[in-house]
Design an enzyme around this catalytic site. Sequence first.
Site, mmCIF file in Angstrom:
data_model
loop_
_atom_site.group_PDB
_atom_site.id
_atom_site.type_symbol
_atom_site.label_atom_id
_atom_site.label_comp_id
_atom_site.label_asym_id
_atom_site.label_seq_id
_atom_site.Cartn_x
_atom_site.Cartn_y
_atom_site.Cartn_z
ATOM 1 N N ARG A 216 3.257 17.844 2.093
ATOM 2 C CA ARG A 216 3.603 18.171 0.705
ATOM 3 C C ARG A 216 4.221 19.553 0.598
ATOM 4 O O ARG A 216 5.141 19.784 -0.179
ATOM 5 C CB ARG A 216 2.334 18.147 -0.148
ATOM 6 C CG ARG A 216 2.083 16.780 -0.646
ATOM 7 C CD ARG A 216 0.715 16.594 -1.223
ATOM 8 N NE ARG A 216 0.480 15.157 -1.226
ATOM 9 C CZ ARG A 216 -0.687 14.579 -1.212
ATOM 10 N NH1 ARG A 216 -1.788 15.307 -1.204
ATOM 11 N NH2 ARG A 216 -0.783 13.280 -1.225
ATOM 12 N N ALA B 92 0.848 -1.197 0.000
ATOM 13 C CA ALA B 92 0.000 0.000 0.000
ATOM 14 C C ALA B 92 0.878 1.239 0.000
ATOM 15 O O ALA B 92 1.313 1.712 1.045
ATOM 16 C CB ALA B 92 -0.924 -0.003 1.218
ATOM 17 N N HIS C 86 28.582 20.632 -14.994
ATOM 18 C CA HIS C 86 29.846 20.186 -14.400
ATOM 19 C C HIS C 86 30.579 19.166 -15.268
ATOM 20 O O HIS C 86 31.744 18.851 -15.000
ATOM 21 C CB HIS C 86 29.600 19.559 -13.021
ATOM 22 C CG HIS C 86 29.450 20.552 -11.913
ATOM 23 N ND1 HIS C 86 28.381 21.409 -11.820
ATOM 24 C CD2 HIS C 86 30.243 20.832 -10.836
ATOM 25 C CE1 HIS C 86 28.521 22.158 -10.739
ATOM 26 N NE2 HIS C 86 29.641 21.836 -10.129
ATOM 27 N N GLU D 164 6.025 11.359 -0.146
ATOM 28 C CA GLU D 164 4.855 12.177 0.216
ATOM 29 C C GLU D 164 3.972 12.451 -0.999
ATOM 30 O O GLU D 164 3.510 13.562 -1.227
ATOM 31 C CB GLU D 164 5.276 13.442 0.956
ATOM 32 C CG GLU D 164 5.998 13.078 2.261
ATOM 33 C CD GLU D 164 5.955 14.141 3.324
ATOM 34 O OE1 GLU D 164 5.027 14.953 3.329
ATOM 35 O OE2 GLU D 164 6.872 14.136 4.152
ATOM 36 N N GLN E 40 2.818 11.838 -9.947
ATOM 37 C CA GLN E 40 1.580 11.384 -10.573
ATOM 38 C C GLN E 40 0.408 11.462 -9.590
ATOM 39 O O GLN E 40 -0.706 11.805 -9.978
ATOM 40 C CB GLN E 40 1.767 9.944 -11.097
ATOM 41 C CG GLN E 40 2.702 9.849 -12.301
ATOM 42 C CD GLN E 40 4.157 10.237 -11.967
ATOM 43 O OE1 GLN E 40 4.702 9.880 -10.924
ATOM 44 N NE2 GLN E 40 4.782 10.991 -12.870
#
Lengths: 266, 381
Positions: B243, B129, B338, B363, B367
Amino acid sequence: MKIFVTVKQVPDTSGKVAVKPDGTLDRASMATITNPDDMNAVEAALKIKDETGCRVIAVSMGPMTAESMLRELMAMGVDEGLLISGREFGGSDTYATSQIIAAGIDHYGLEPDDIIFSGRQAIDGDTAQVGPQIAEKLHIPQVSYAGEVTKAGNKLTVKRMLEDGYMTVEVETPCLITCIKELNEPRYMSVSGIDGCFDKPLIIYDYNELKDHPLIDPTTIGLKGSPTNIYKSFTPPQKGAGRMLTGSAKETAKELASVLSEKHLI
Amino acid sequence: MILDAKHAMLQKLFREFAQTEFTKELQDRLDQTGEFDWDIHKKMAKYGFMGLRIPKEYGGSGMDYLAYALMIEELARVDAVLSIYANTSNSLGGGPLLLAGSEEQKKKYLPPVASGEKIVVFCLTEPGAGSDAGGTTTTAVQDGDDFILNGRKTFVSGAPMADWAIIFAKTDPTARGSRGISMFILDMKLPGVTLGAPEKKMGINGYPTCDIVMENVRVPGDCLVGQLNKGFSIAMRTLDGGRLGMAAQAVGIAQSCLDEAVKYAKERKQFGRPISDFQGVSFMLADMEAEIQAARQLVYHAAELKDHNMDATRACSAAKLIAAETANRCAYKAVQIHGGYGYIKEYKVERLYRDARICSIYEGTSQIQQVVIAADLLKNA
């Protein structure tokens, strides 16, 4: 007991240095910081505050924009700001400045158990004169170049750092101590300090507030009253990069001798 | 946005602290060993960073979301992982307690978290999950006054150091999807709680991440946070704030990429002149600057909406989406500028490239931010 700390807003020398046509610094166009040695003085005061709970007052002479510096010091833990500001004070040299700051501290009220901490010197003028002159004008003892300070009752024990050693001096309050960077590591502002700093008192002394003080004489303050006159201000030419000689002592001594001889120096 | 005097001063504090305290030696050590550094944690706590968003009555400073965003951005600008040190207590760790905790719970758990003595972490993700957080299989079964917890939480940032963990567990097995989930605060010392091995991560090393396994852990009833079966909405609201912090972190990382790229482009000479003279390089710098400005303003705006108690869900997701993608693009360009040196560990951009990569994943992936933005947009259309 309370502690005064004298502080100065100085140009940030890591930025661009601007000079006015009269040779004085164009402070308005330069970024500013709190003079580094003054930060050590603030820390010294705050350490004593941590131990004793005494009040700490930051004193500065300068334009009204110096408020931002005083607020930052309050965010570190200073309780109160005292800003001496007025057109009449502008352009003062160390003699005039110390006279005005001494008058400001005296006007606020200097009590027998009070201490004044100053930075050793400011990075713009590098004179190291203002602190000691304030002490002289207030007729209190001074100890300069403090590298260690301990307080017991109304006595301070100060380790004076000198070029070739140190000297331990005991002094009674009221007194003035000038601080060097080795004295301590200044703390940062804190989040809660910043939250509260805008509610702390900021006292402004202008010319009118101080004009009746015996130390304030219109002929000895400001640019016109300052005995110092700037003849010329210039940036010294940069020296070229040096050259390191490596190898044994004998070889390098030989090489050095030949270089000096080539340049007709020996 | 032009910052007011207070926020400008906070920004100065965070910047000075990070520039002085986050030494190269510390940054390298964290990246190489992956171990938590208690000294810097304590120092950040001393100056009030851990309790920044926690209200004063619970030992924090009660500052607003804008202050929080500024802190995370400025700390991340010097070291991304150290911004996480100051993030957890103000965001995913402390957030659920602030949103749903009882007065007793807030008084018990928040003060030691604000002072940095204790660490509380957030556990939502499970092996099966992730983005589908409603698929939680950890269970909590009521037994008298207690609950018996069983399950496994994965990718828990800070788990090895945690004193407490916020756990989401299914309390109503008959409810589908995100329903029937409750929130608990778990004492990590309880019998039956074990830790998985620390994960070996690509970046943000120095804040260890591992699994938390619960086997018949008996949790007292007063560890239920909020209402029974209503935990999922608290998780989602917590993530809203989270977020914002991670968007701010992405801005900090992106800015660091630009700082490094500008410095290097002016120093590095090829074809007899600094490479910043070539438009192929300077246009990359210009794009980075423009994108960072845009991302930063989105973050500050989302923070302001939250500070005015306005709906900020869409704004937080938009800020996270844009900032995370900006950080990734800036990291790519900074390494590109660099050249070969950017691929060498001695240069900071090598680490920035690895640190930036997490921004568009944790977090809520980019998408998932798109899902959130689209759902909100279409709901209100």
